[in-house]
Write a protein that holds these residues in place. Structure first.
Motif, PDB file in Angstrom:
ATOM      1  N   MET A   1       7.380  -8.696   2.442  1.00  0.00           N
ATOM      2  CA  MET A   1       6.408  -7.637   2.162  1.00  0.00           C
ATOM      3  C   MET A   1       6.582  -7.206   0.707  1.00  0.00           C
ATOM      4  SD  MET A   1       4.029  -5.563   3.045  1.00  0.00           S
ATOM      5  CE  MET A   1       4.040  -5.921   4.826  1.00  0.00           C
ATOM      6  N   THR A   2       5.470  -7.236  -0.035  1.00  0.00           N
ATOM      7  CA  THR A   2       5.495  -6.827  -1.444  1.00  0.00           C
ATOM      8  C   THR A   2       4.432  -5.763  -1.673  1.00  0.00           C
ATOM      9  OG1 THR A   2       6.182  -9.047  -2.130  1.00  0.00           O
ATOM     10  CG2 THR A   2       5.293  -7.588  -3.831  1.00  0.00           C
ATOM     11  N   ILE A   3       4.852  -4.631  -2.202  1.00  0.00           N
ATOM     12  CA  ILE A   3       3.927  -3.558  -2.588  1.00  0.00           C
ATOM     13  C   ILE A   3       4.053  -3.356  -4.087  1.00  0.00           C
ATOM     14  CG2 ILE A   3       3.367  -1.114  -2.346  1.00  0.00           C
ATOM     15  CD1 ILE A   3       4.473  -1.213   0.464  1.00  0.00           C
ATOM     16  N   THR A   4       2.916  -3.429  -4.779  1.00  0.00           N
ATOM     17  CA  THR A   4       2.916  -3.312  -6.232  1.00  0.00           C
ATOM     18  C   THR A   4       1.952  -2.202  -6.649  1.00  0.00           C
ATOM     19  OG1 THR A   4       3.300  -5.698  -6.399  1.00  0.00           O
ATOM     20  CG2 THR A   4       2.656  -4.529  -8.416  1.00  0.00           C
ATOM     21  N   PRO A   5       2.461  -0.982  -6.866  1.00  0.00           N
ATOM     22  CA  PRO A   5       1.565   0.104  -7.286  1.00  0.00           C
ATOM     23  C   PRO A   5       1.261   0.029  -8.774  1.00  0.00           C
ATOM     24  CG  PRO A   5       3.800   0.924  -7.084  1.00  0.00           C
ATOM     25  CD  PRO A   5       3.838  -0.525  -6.655  1.00  0.00           C
ATOM     26  N   LYS A   6       0.097   0.557  -9.151  1.00  0.00           N
ATOM     27  CA  LYS A   6      -0.231   0.734 -10.553  1.00  0.00           C
ATOM     28  C   LYS A   6       0.280   2.116 -10.972  1.00  0.00           C
ATOM     29  CE  LYS A   6      -4.496  -2.014 -10.435  1.00  0.00           C
ATOM     30  NZ  LYS A   6      -5.962  -1.991 -10.648  1.00  0.00           N
ATOM     31  N   GLY A   7       0.988   2.129 -12.046  1.00  0.00           N
ATOM     32  CA  GLY A   7       1.538   3.426 -12.428  1.00  0.00           C
ATOM     33  C   GLY A   7       1.859   3.496 -13.901  1.00  0.00           C
ATOM     34  N   VAL A  22      -5.480   9.408  -8.758  1.00  0.00           N
ATOM     35  CA  VAL A  22      -5.688   8.231  -7.898  1.00  0.00           C
ATOM     36  C   VAL A  22      -4.443   7.358  -7.923  1.00  0.00           C
ATOM     37  CG1 VAL A  22      -7.046   6.148  -7.546  1.00  0.00           C
ATOM     38  CG2 VAL A  22      -8.175   8.259  -8.249  1.00  0.00           C
ATOM     39  N   LEU A  23      -4.028   6.955  -6.735  1.00  0.00           N
ATOM     40  CA  LEU A  23      -2.948   5.983  -6.591  1.00  0.00           C
ATOM     41  C   LEU A  23      -3.563   4.663  -6.144  1.00  0.00           C
ATOM     42  CD1 LEU A  23       0.008   5.020  -6.279  1.00  0.00           C
ATOM     43  CD2 LEU A  23      -0.035   5.994  -3.961  1.00  0.00           C
ATOM     44  N   GLU A  24      -3.331   3.616  -6.951  1.00  0.00           N
ATOM     45  CA  GLU A  24      -3.877   2.291  -6.633  1.00  0.00           C
ATOM     46  C   GLU A  24      -2.754   1.255  -6.652  1.00  0.00           C
ATOM     47  OE1 GLU A  24      -8.260   1.836  -8.292  1.00  0.00           O
ATOM     48  OE2 GLU A  24      -6.879   2.439  -9.897  1.00  0.00           O
ATOM     49  N   GLY A  25      -3.025   0.118  -6.042  1.00  0.00           N
ATOM     50  CA  GLY A  25      -2.055  -0.961  -6.069  1.00  0.00           C
ATOM     51  C   GLY A  25      -2.456  -2.089  -5.140  1.00  0.00           C
ATOM     52  N   THR A  26      -1.539  -3.016  -4.968  1.00  0.00           N
ATOM     53  CA  THR A  26      -1.781  -4.155  -4.088  1.00  0.00           C
ATOM     54  C   THR A  26      -0.624  -4.302  -3.101  1.00  0.00           C
ATOM     55  OG1 THR A  26      -0.700  -5.684  -5.636  1.00  0.00           O
ATOM     56  CG2 THR A  26      -3.085  -5.369  -5.877  1.00  0.00           C
ATOM     57  N   TRP A  27      -0.910  -4.986  -1.986  1.00  0.00           N
ATOM     58  CA  TRP A  27       0.128  -5.299  -1.017  1.00  0.00           C
ATOM     59  C   TRP A  27      -0.039  -6.745  -0.581  1.00  0.00           C
ATOM     60  CZ3 TRP A  27      -0.673  -6.789   4.102  1.00  0.00           C
ATOM     61  CH2 TRP A  27      -1.985  -6.693   4.567  1.00  0.00           C
ATOM     62  N   GLN A  28       1.062  -7.347  -0.216  1.00  0.00           N
ATOM     63  CA  GLN A  28       1.026  -8.745   0.242  1.00  0.00           C
ATOM     64  C   GLN A  28       2.132  -8.944   1.267  1.00  0.00           C
ATOM     65  OE1 GLN A  28       1.731 -11.648  -2.824  1.00  0.00           O
ATOM     66  NE2 GLN A  28       0.810 -13.316  -1.659  1.00  0.00           N
ATOM     67  N   GLY A  36       1.994  -8.682  14.606  1.00  0.00           N
ATOM     68  CA  GLY A  36       2.525  -7.729  13.625  1.00  0.00           C
ATOM     69  C   GLY A  36       1.416  -7.042  12.851  1.00  0.00           C
ATOM     70  N   ALA A  37       1.548  -5.775  12.626  1.00  0.00           N
ATOM     71  CA  ALA A  37       0.552  -4.993  11.893  1.00  0.00           C
ATOM     72  C   ALA A  37       1.223  -4.313  10.699  1.00  0.00           C
ATOM     73  CB  ALA A  37      -0.080  -3.950  12.804  1.00  0.00           C
ATOM     74  N   VAL A  38       0.419  -3.993   9.710  1.00  0.00           N
ATOM     75  CA  VAL A  38       0.924  -3.305   8.517  1.00  0.00           C
ATOM     76  C   VAL A  38       0.131  -2.019   8.314  1.00  0.00           C
ATOM     77  CG1 VAL A  38       1.310  -3.428   6.025  1.00  0.00           C
ATOM     78  CG2 VAL A  38       1.580  -5.490   7.432  1.00  0.00           C
ATOM     79  N   HIS A  39       0.829  -0.914   8.252  1.00  0.00           N
ATOM     80  CA  HIS A  39       0.237   0.379   7.905  1.00  0.00           C
ATOM     81  C   HIS A  39       0.907   0.869   6.626  1.00  0.00           C
ATOM     82  CE1 HIS A  39      -0.731   0.038  12.177  1.00  0.00           C
ATOM     83  NE2 HIS A  39      -1.637   1.005  12.010  1.00  0.00           N
ATOM     84  N   LEU A  40       0.154   1.590   5.824  1.00  0.00           N
ATOM     85  CA  LEU A  40       0.700   2.127   4.585  1.00  0.00           C
ATOM     86  C   LEU A  40       0.844   3.640   4.683  1.00  0.00           C
ATOM     87  CD1 LEU A  40      -1.145   0.108   1.785  1.00  0.00           C
ATOM     88  CD2 LEU A  40       1.094  -0.320   2.816  1.00  0.00           C
ATOM     89  N   LYS A  41       2.015   4.106   4.285  1.00  0.00           N
ATOM     90  CA  LYS A  41       2.306   5.534   4.256  1.00  0.00           C
ATOM     91  C   LYS A  41       2.623   5.950   2.824  1.00  0.00           C
ATOM     92  CE  LYS A  41       5.715   8.957   5.814  1.00  0.00           C
ATOM     93  NZ  LYS A  41       6.969   9.159   6.565  1.00  0.00           N
ATOM     94  N   VAL A  42       1.954   7.007   2.350  1.00  0.00           N
ATOM     95  CA  VAL A  42       2.212   7.556   1.017  1.00  0.00           C
ATOM     96  C   VAL A  42       2.823   8.939   1.188  1.00  0.00           C
ATOM     97  CG1 VAL A  42       1.200   8.283  -1.167  1.00  0.00           C
ATOM     98  CG2 VAL A  42       0.305   6.256   0.007  1.00  0.00           C
ATOM     99  N   ASP A  43       3.934   9.175   0.525  1.00  0.00           N
ATOM    100  CA  ASP A  43       4.646  10.442   0.661  1.00  0.00           C
ATOM    101  C   ASP A  43       5.018  10.977  -0.716  1.00  0.00           C
ATOM    102  OD1 ASP A  43       6.156  12.493   2.234  1.00  0.00           O
ATOM    103  OD2 ASP A  43       7.855  11.594   1.191  1.00  0.00           O
ATOM    104  N   ASP A  44       4.842  12.289  -0.886  1.00  0.00           N
ATOM    105  CA  ASP A  44       5.268  12.953  -2.116  1.00  0.00           C
ATOM    106  C   ASP A  44       6.392  13.916  -1.776  1.00  0.00           C
ATOM    107  OD1 ASP A  44       5.667  14.300  -4.462  1.00  0.00           O
ATOM    108  OD2 ASP A  44       3.734  15.346  -4.451  1.00  0.00           O
TER     109      ASP A  44
END
Length: 499
Positions: A1-7, A22-28, A36-44
């Motif tokens: 699993m690879t998550i690549t945010p733009k920042g 805005v938070l943007e990025g890619t996942w693979q 199997g399922a993939v969910h994305l969670k964003v936390d501050d």
């Protein structure tokens, strides 16, 4: 699993504007097990942003989240890291790995804090922002604490620093002496940040600030000014001066890192110091001990009220210049603290009173030192100047009346009066103008019943009303503070904020 945010995630807004980040990025993902399922969670973790709902990772490998603030964001820099986690389920009970972090930086520029009488070095009581007053609601309230043995409690005119409301609260003892304490209240919720007790019997006038430091002014003591950090209360510097308890001094005026104020035994000196360190810059004599504070004008000059004149000094050296309206007889000593307002056209506006001419406003050309006009109508001493107009209490009508007139010509733009049914017979305390709204308070003298009004700055139409009028200041983060009274003195604060 690879998550690549733009920042990093960045945004820069002025206080009061809507935040758009805005938070943007890619996942693979590869080699996922069957089902199997993939969910994305964003936390501050900092709590700056509200956490978006956990959602299935978007098809196509890209994600985009519009971030909204979790609560009120005051002016200043807000930094931290967002965490993005790939989860196996919608509850994020299990994950596909450790969170990926991306920096964020949000800059909220201040409107400028309420630093002294009539707001800032222009003393125009004008705040360069817009309000929808119908969205204002009470965020918190605060009462002056009880003072042992006092016959009355009070709160002075406040100042604001970045994130704090600063007031002097105290009580008058039967022998006439005072017991005072400076309080800094958290702008978000009104909780006390710190307090500083003033020695018994020492006068503490309304405080000042430079947006970061709060200035405690104590005539009658050996220290005239104590500068305190607005957030922590730590002493930044003290400015020694031995003054009499009745010295004609008040909150200083700050401009571009310099602090201007009156000092000396009775207030007969004009002083300039470094606003951050207290280092002396220069001292000059002054005459006519009017209780006032200097106004900073164009061309490097300072202006302040005297008897029958507006005194002029060089802001770099304090060297006196030729005064305005000398021996004219139209600018006698005011009976209460007042300032000269710097207008929109390199002009100065001041209130005057004489038994033969009554209360008038006068306008002076800063370059020529000549008077351009004097109003034919009578007005109170606490007015606002902005957007090419003067907003002032009209004296004379039986009902509380506010008037707007053109700053160049005195042509009346509109006249507002409190509804007859409310029995409001006078405007009280100060008038504060913004780009679209004028705030003013009225009172029925016989009963003390009062209202706070928001009036359209262009048309003079009533936009909003709330019980309990009072003294109004607006912070750099657009909190509207109203100081009102339960008896004869101001003793209550309410903070209003847009919903």
């Amino acid at each position: 699993m690879t998550i690549t945010p733009k920042g990093p995630v960045t945004a820069s807004i002025a206080a009061g504007e809507s935040l758009s980040a805005v938070l943007e990025g890619t996942w693979q993902a590869s080699n996922l097990p069957a089902g199997g399922a993939v969910h994305l969670k964003v936390d501050d973790p900092t709590g700056t942003f509200a956490n978006p709902a956990v959602e299935p990772a978007p098809a196509g490998g890209s994600f985009r989240y519009a971030l909204a603030p979790k609560g009120v964001l005051l002016s200043g820099e807000h930094t931290g890291q967002l965490e993005i986690t790939a989860c196996r389920d919608a509850a994020c009970a299990q994950t596909w790995g450790t969170p990926v972090r991306v920096d964020f930086s949000i800059s909220i520029t201040t409107l400028g804090e309420w630093e002294t009488l009539n707001r800032d070095s222009t003393h125009a009581s004008f705040v360069p922002t817009e309000f929808d007053p119908t969205r204002l609601s009470i965020a918190w309230e605060w009462d002056a604490p009880e003072v042992s043995g006092a016959v009355e409690r009070y709160i002075t005119r406040p100042a604001t620093t970045s994130g704090s409301l600063v007031v002097i609260s105290g009580g008058t003892i039967p022998d006439g002496t005072q017991r005072n304490t400076m309080f800094a209240l958290n702008e978000l919720d009104g909780s006390p940040r710190w307090s500083r007790r003033v020695a018994d019997g020492i006068t503490a006038v309304a405080p000042g600030s430079n947006g970061e430091l709060a200035y405690l002014v104590t005539p009658g003591a050996d220290t005239l000014i104590t500068a305190l950090d607005g957030r922590t209360g730590e002493v930044a510097f003290t400015y020694p001066q031995t003054t009499s308890p009745t010295a004609a001094v008040m909150a200083p005026t700050e401009d571009r890192g310099q602090l201007f104020f009156f000092a000396g035994r009775d207030g007969g000196e004009l002083h300039a110091i470094d606003a951050r360190t207290g280092s002396p810059l220069w001292t000059a004599p002054r005459y006519d001990l009017q209780v006032t504070t200097p106004t900073v004008g164009d061309g490097g000059h300072l202006y302040y009220r005297g008897i029958s004149e507006i005194a002029v000094g060089d802001r770099r050296t304090g060297t006196p210049g030729y005064p305005i309206l000398r021996r004219d007889g139209d600018m006698p000593l005011a009976t209460e603290p007042s300032t000269v307002a710097h207008g929109s056209y390199a002009n100065l506006i001041a209130h005057s009173f004489t038994p033969t001419r009554g209360d008038r406003l006068n306008n002076f050309n800063e370059a020529s030192k000549q008077k351009d006009w004097s109003t034919s109508n009578y007005y109170g001493p606490y007015f606002a100047v902005g957007s090419g107009a003067v907003y002032a209490q009209r004296l004379g009508p039986a009902r509380a009346t506010l008037e707007a007139f053109d700053e160049l010509t005195t042509r009346v733009l509109w006249t507002w009066s409190a509804p007859a049914a409310d029995n409001q017979d006078r405007v009280i305390h100060n008038v504060v103008a913004t780009r679209n709204v004028v705030f003013a308070s009225t009172e029925e003298a016989a009963t003390g019943r009062s209202f706070l009004w928001a009036i359209d700055a262009k048309t003079g139409q009533t936009l909003w009303r709330q019980d309990k009028g009072g003294y109004v200041v607006i912070s750099g983060s657009r909190t509207v503070y109203v100081l009102s009274k339960s008896g004869t003195m101001l003793d209550h604060v309410r903070a209003l904020r847009a919903r």
